[in-house]
Scaffold this motif. Structure first.
Motif, PDB file in Angstrom:
ATOM      1  N   ASP A 198      45.834  39.804  34.334  1.00 57.17           N
ATOM      2  CA  ASP A 198      44.881  38.750  34.681  1.00 57.17           C
ATOM      3  C   ASP A 198      43.581  39.070  33.933  1.00 57.17           C
ATOM      4  O   ASP A 198      42.767  39.875  34.381  1.00 57.17           O
ATOM      5  CB  ASP A 198      44.671  38.700  36.199  1.00 57.17           C
ATOM      6  CG  ASP A 198      43.730  37.578  36.623  1.00 57.17           C
ATOM      7  OD1 ASP A 198      43.095  36.972  35.734  1.00 57.17           O
ATOM      8  OD2 ASP A 198      43.628  37.313  37.837  1.00 57.17           O
ATOM      9  N   ALA A 255      42.284  34.299  43.427  1.00 54.81           N
ATOM     10  CA  ALA A 255      43.407  33.647  42.737  1.00 54.81           C
ATOM     11  C   ALA A 255      44.534  34.625  42.431  1.00 54.81           C
ATOM     12  O   ALA A 255      45.704  34.256  42.427  1.00 54.81           O
ATOM     13  CB  ALA A 255      42.924  33.003  41.441  1.00 54.81           C
ATOM     14  N   THR A 256      44.193  35.880  42.178  1.00 55.45           N
ATOM     15  CA  THR A 256      45.199  36.866  41.788  1.00 55.45           C
ATOM     16  C   THR A 256      46.271  37.013  42.869  1.00 55.45           C
ATOM     17  O   THR A 256      47.471  36.928  42.585  1.00 55.45           O
ATOM     18  CB  THR A 256      44.525  38.240  41.528  1.00 55.45           C
ATOM     19  OG1 THR A 256      43.376  38.063  40.708  1.00 55.45           O
ATOM     20  CG2 THR A 256      45.490  39.201  40.857  1.00 55.45           C
ATOM     21  N   GLN A 312      38.512  37.554  33.226  1.00 58.60           N
ATOM     22  CA  GLN A 312      37.142  38.026  32.973  1.00 58.60           C
ATOM     23  C   GLN A 312      37.071  38.854  31.698  1.00 58.60           C
ATOM     24  O   GLN A 312      36.108  39.590  31.491  1.00 58.60           O
ATOM     25  CB  GLN A 312      36.675  38.889  34.166  1.00 58.60           C
ATOM     26  CG  GLN A 312      36.741  38.148  35.481  1.00 58.60           C
ATOM     27  CD  GLN A 312      36.428  39.030  36.682  1.00 58.60           C
ATOM     28  OE1 GLN A 312      36.146  40.208  36.548  1.00 58.60           O
ATOM     29  NE2 GLN A 312      36.487  38.449  37.869  1.00 58.60           N
ATOM     30  N   TYR A 356      33.208  40.277  45.688  1.00 60.79           N
ATOM     31  CA  TYR A 356      34.342  39.758  46.468  1.00 60.79           C
ATOM     32  C   TYR A 356      34.557  40.635  47.703  1.00 60.79           C
ATOM     33  O   TYR A 356      34.337  41.841  47.652  1.00 60.79           O
ATOM     34  CB  TYR A 356      35.633  39.826  45.650  1.00 60.79           C
ATOM     35  CG  TYR A 356      35.572  39.215  44.281  1.00 60.79           C
ATOM     36  CD1 TYR A 356      35.216  37.876  44.107  1.00 60.79           C
ATOM     37  CD2 TYR A 356      35.899  39.960  43.158  1.00 60.79           C
ATOM     38  CE1 TYR A 356      35.186  37.321  42.827  1.00 60.79           C
ATOM     39  CE2 TYR A 356      35.873  39.409  41.886  1.00 60.79           C
ATOM     40  CZ  TYR A 356      35.511  38.092  41.726  1.00 60.79           C
ATOM     41  OH  TYR A 356      35.475  37.548  40.478  1.00 60.79           O
ATOM     42  N   SER A 395      36.847  28.651  33.654  1.00 60.12           N
ATOM     43  CA  SER A 395      35.988  28.068  34.686  1.00 60.12           C
ATOM     44  C   SER A 395      34.537  28.384  34.327  1.00 60.12           C
ATOM     45  O   SER A 395      34.264  29.190  33.435  1.00 60.12           O
ATOM     46  CB  SER A 395      36.360  28.608  36.060  1.00 60.12           C
ATOM     47  OG  SER A 395      36.048  29.975  36.153  1.00 60.12           O
ATOM     48  N   GLY A 399      39.922  25.310  33.364  1.00 57.66           N
ATOM     49  CA  GLY A 399      40.886  25.536  32.295  1.00 57.66           C
ATOM     50  C   GLY A 399      41.415  26.949  32.351  1.00 57.66           C
ATOM     51  O   GLY A 399      40.791  27.830  32.953  1.00 57.66           O
ATOM     52  N   SER A 417      40.840  32.430  31.971  1.00 59.23           N
ATOM     53  CA  SER A 417      40.264  31.292  32.700  1.00 59.23           C
ATOM     54  C   SER A 417      39.046  30.772  31.947  1.00 59.23           C
ATOM     55  O   SER A 417      38.306  31.552  31.337  1.00 59.23           O
ATOM     56  CB  SER A 417      39.836  31.732  34.102  1.00 59.23           C
ATOM     57  OG  SER A 417      38.914  30.798  34.649  1.00 59.23           O
ATOM     58  N   ASN A 443      43.910  25.436  34.834  1.00 57.91           N
ATOM     59  CA  ASN A 443      42.943  26.456  35.250  1.00 57.91           C
ATOM     60  C   ASN A 443      43.610  27.826  35.255  1.00 57.91           C
ATOM     61  O   ASN A 443      44.818  27.936  35.012  1.00 57.91           O
ATOM     62  CB  ASN A 443      42.334  26.117  36.631  1.00 57.91           C
ATOM     63  CG  ASN A 443      43.391  25.974  37.710  1.00 57.91           C
ATOM     64  OD1 ASN A 443      44.113  26.925  38.008  1.00 57.91           O
ATOM     65  ND2 ASN A 443      43.519  24.785  38.276  1.00 57.91           N
ATOM     66  N   GLY A 444      42.817  28.836  35.548  1.00 55.83           N
ATOM     67  CA  GLY A 444      43.300  30.220  35.500  1.00 55.83           C
ATOM     68  C   GLY A 444      44.009  30.666  36.763  1.00 55.83           C
ATOM     69  O   GLY A 444      44.376  31.837  36.885  1.00 55.83           O
ATOM     70  N   THR A 445      44.176  29.762  37.713  1.00 52.88           N
ATOM     71  CA  THR A 445      45.007  30.050  38.885  1.00 52.88           C
ATOM     72  C   THR A 445      46.428  29.572  38.621  1.00 52.88           C
ATOM     73  O   THR A 445      47.390  30.311  38.844  1.00 52.88           O
ATOM     74  CB  THR A 445      44.438  29.345  40.142  1.00 52.88           C
ATOM     75  OG1 THR A 445      43.084  29.741  40.311  1.00 52.88           O
ATOM     76  CG2 THR A 445      45.237  29.699  41.381  1.00 52.88           C
ATOM     77  N   VAL A 489      44.356  43.370  36.926  1.00 52.81           N
ATOM     78  CA  VAL A 489      43.157  42.585  36.611  1.00 52.81           C
ATOM     79  C   VAL A 489      42.221  43.408  35.718  1.00 52.81           C
ATOM     80  O   VAL A 489      41.835  44.524  36.074  1.00 52.81           O
ATOM     81  CB  VAL A 489      42.417  42.163  37.903  1.00 52.81           C
ATOM     82  CG1 VAL A 489      41.149  41.382  37.565  1.00 52.81           C
ATOM     83  CG2 VAL A 489      43.336  41.333  38.794  1.00 52.81           C
ATOM     84  N   THR A 544      39.498  41.763  43.686  1.00 51.05           N
ATOM     85  CA  THR A 544      39.652  40.782  42.603  1.00 51.05           C
ATOM     86  C   THR A 544      39.273  39.418  43.147  1.00 51.05           C
ATOM     87  O   THR A 544      39.093  39.228  44.339  1.00 51.05           O
ATOM     88  CB  THR A 544      41.099  40.742  42.065  1.00 51.05           C
ATOM     89  OG1 THR A 544      41.208  39.729  41.046  1.00 51.05           O
ATOM     90  CG2 THR A 544      42.103  40.419  43.154  1.00 51.05           C
ATOM     91  N   MET A 545      39.169  38.459  42.232  1.00 55.38           N
ATOM     92  CA  MET A 545      38.980  37.077  42.645  1.00 55.38           C
ATOM     93  C   MET A 545      40.274  36.634  43.343  1.00 55.38           C
ATOM     94  O   MET A 545      41.371  37.010  42.918  1.00 55.38           O
ATOM     95  CB  MET A 545      38.711  36.264  41.382  1.00 55.38           C
ATOM     96  CG  MET A 545      38.092  34.933  41.611  1.00 55.38           C
ATOM     97  SD  MET A 545      39.375  33.699  41.500  1.00 55.38           S
ATOM     98  CE  MET A 545      38.640  32.435  42.500  1.00 55.38           C
ATOM     99  N   LEU A 570      48.474  31.793  36.444  1.00 60.22           N
ATOM    100  CA  LEU A 570      49.106  32.922  37.149  1.00 60.22           C
ATOM    101  C   LEU A 570      50.346  32.451  37.906  1.00 60.22           C
ATOM    102  O   LEU A 570      51.394  33.101  37.876  1.00 60.22           O
ATOM    103  CB  LEU A 570      48.116  33.563  38.136  1.00 60.22           C
ATOM    104  CG  LEU A 570      46.888  34.257  37.536  1.00 60.22           C
ATOM    105  CD1 LEU A 570      45.898  34.654  38.632  1.00 60.22           C
ATOM    106  CD2 LEU A 570      47.295  35.489  36.730  1.00 60.22           C
TER     107      LEU A 570
HETATM  108  C1  PLP Z   1      38.163  33.176  37.553  1.00 57.71           C
HETATM  109  C2  PLP Z   1      39.316  34.037  37.880  1.00 57.71           C
HETATM  110  C3  PLP Z   1      40.588  33.517  38.184  1.00 57.71           C
HETATM  111  C4  PLP Z   1      40.836  32.064  38.441  1.00 57.71           C
HETATM  112  O1  PLP Z   1      40.560  31.216  37.428  1.00 57.71           O
HETATM  113  P1  PLP Z   1      40.267  29.656  37.724  1.00 57.71           P
HETATM  114  O2  PLP Z   1      40.221  29.101  36.346  1.00 57.71           O
HETATM  115  O3  PLP Z   1      38.958  29.580  38.444  1.00 57.71           O
HETATM  116  O4  PLP Z   1      41.387  29.124  38.517  1.00 57.71           O
HETATM  117  C5  PLP Z   1      41.635  34.386  38.361  1.00 57.71           C
HETATM  118  N1  PLP Z   1      41.458  35.721  38.301  1.00 57.71           N
HETATM  119  C6  PLP Z   1      40.261  36.258  38.037  1.00 57.71           C
HETATM  120  C7  PLP Z   1      40.135  37.750  37.958  1.00 57.71           C
HETATM  121  C8  PLP Z   1      39.139  35.444  37.845  1.00 57.71           C
HETATM  122  O5  PLP Z   1      37.952  35.998  37.608  1.00 57.71           O
END
Ligand code: PLP
Length: 362
Positions: A155, A85-86, A158, A309, A181, A191, A179, A56-58, A128, A82-83, A61
């Protein structure tokens, strides 16, 4: 009337046939040739030297920060808007995320604020590409990180499909992270991918995603890693989704332009100015003083919208008592309107009519 989701995945017979073909081929399901081929399609699409796909996109990172040697006590600069995860990616390694406010027009990290946040402990910056945009001072940020020898992670979760100076967003830092997702422009359920031009970082990333193994199948552990691996079952879907990128970019831009057209005359909502040459927004975003009321009203009209957010610094996970005025302001007023590529022009018109109705009555 059917509920209009704020986001939903899109796939057709191509994905269904690809999965069926793959399963019927005696699939091992785990990552192998299909995952390599998905990686190739991403590196080709973004003109990147290397691509490593992960769960995944976490974790992309986290793995990137690990490959850079970020550890407890280090500081990593991140935007406040930001989301989650960053910043969590840095915090989970024991590093300290240092939040920086964003530019009001792009919602990307503010260069002046970023410079002020640098200390002797700063090791990396996670920039981001919010909603497919870059900062007004993007060049300055890139040059500053180089000059100060700070790692730069883009990041670009998006931003797949968006560009700057004709080059894919995600390719301007030491690594870029995507990401897949559900809400992103293409999805494999879950992913993520890291792209990089660095041989050294790429080799480390391959080990980190596979328990630190010297190479696949080896029982030599060169470093501490984890299982951040993908699956071929997802990769066959990803390969089909990548083929749809050109059409999706066109549709995302069309959707946003339609919204712009219908909403620009309503003075109680503020729209964002996008450069649609470069940006294929993931979501359509607006600001409204009566945001929560508008979301409730839209829900009563069978329309799904989502709040921006929160300012991450003030969440219980961080509890930082400082002021980030731009993030605080937009977080209180911002919402995302339905933005799936499946959205029809009629639905956009209906959504905008409902917004106009709300604004007239409130
Ligand atoms: C969606 C997203 C992520 C995390 O990705 P996942 O695949 O959901 O873990 C990280 N950073 C940003 C800016 C996102 O939008």
């Amino acid at each position: 009337m059917e509920f209009i989701n704020y986001m939903q995945p899109s796939y057709d017979n191509n994905e269904i046939e690809a999965v069926t073909r793959y399963i019927n081929s005696g699939a091992w399901l785990t990552e192998f040739k299909e995952t390599r081929s998905f990686e190739d399609s991403i590196s080709t699409y973004t003109s990147s030297k290397y691509c490593s796909v992960m769960a995944n996109g976490t974790v992309t990172l986290i793995a990137s920060l690990m490959a850079m040697g970020i550890k407890a006590g280090d500081e990593v600069i991140v935007p406040d808007f930001t989301m989650s995860a960053t910043s969590h990616a840095a915090a989970i390694l024991g590093a300290k995320p240092v939040f920086v406010d964003v530019e009001p027009s792009t919602l990307c990290m503010d260069f002046e604020q970023m410079q002020k946040a640098v200390s002797e402990k700063t090791k990396a910056v996670i920039f981001v590409d919010l909603n497919g945009r870059y900062a007004k001072k993007f060049d300055e940020i890139i040059d500053f990180c180089k000059a100060k020898k700070l790692w730069l992670i883009e990041d670009a979760a998006q931003a797949l499909g968006s560009t700057y100076n004709g080059r894919a967003l995600g390719t301007f830092g030491d690594v870029g992270s995507y990401s897949f997702s559900m809400p992103k422009i293409i999805t494999t359920g879950q992913g993520g991918a890291v792209v990089t031009a660095s041989d050294e970082l790429y080799e480390k990333l391959l080990r980190i995603r596979d328990f630190g193994r010297e190479k696949a199948g080896s029982d030599h552990y060169m470093e501490i890693g984890a299982n951040f691996k993908f699956t071929d079952l997802q990769a066959v879907i990803g390969i089909e989704q990548m083929k749809k990128m050109p059409d999706r970019i066109i549709r995302k831009k069309e959707i946003c332009k339609k919204y712009d057209e219908y909403l620009s005359g309503i003075d109680k909502v503020t729209i964002f100015e996008n450069n649609y040459e470069d940006t294929a927004p993931c979501f359509y975003e607006v600001l409204c003083d009566q945001r929560d009321g508008l979301i409730d009203f839209l829900k009563s009209k069978n329309i799904g919208a989502r709040k921006f957010y929160p300012p991450l610094h003030s969440e219980p996970a961080y509890c930082i008592h400082e002021s980030y005025p731009v993030t605080e302001d937009i977080s209180a007023k911002g919402l995302w309107l339905p933005s799936s590529v499946l959205l029809t022009d009629e639905q956009i018109k209906y959504i905008c009519d409902c917004i106009a109705e709300f604004c007239k009555a409130n």
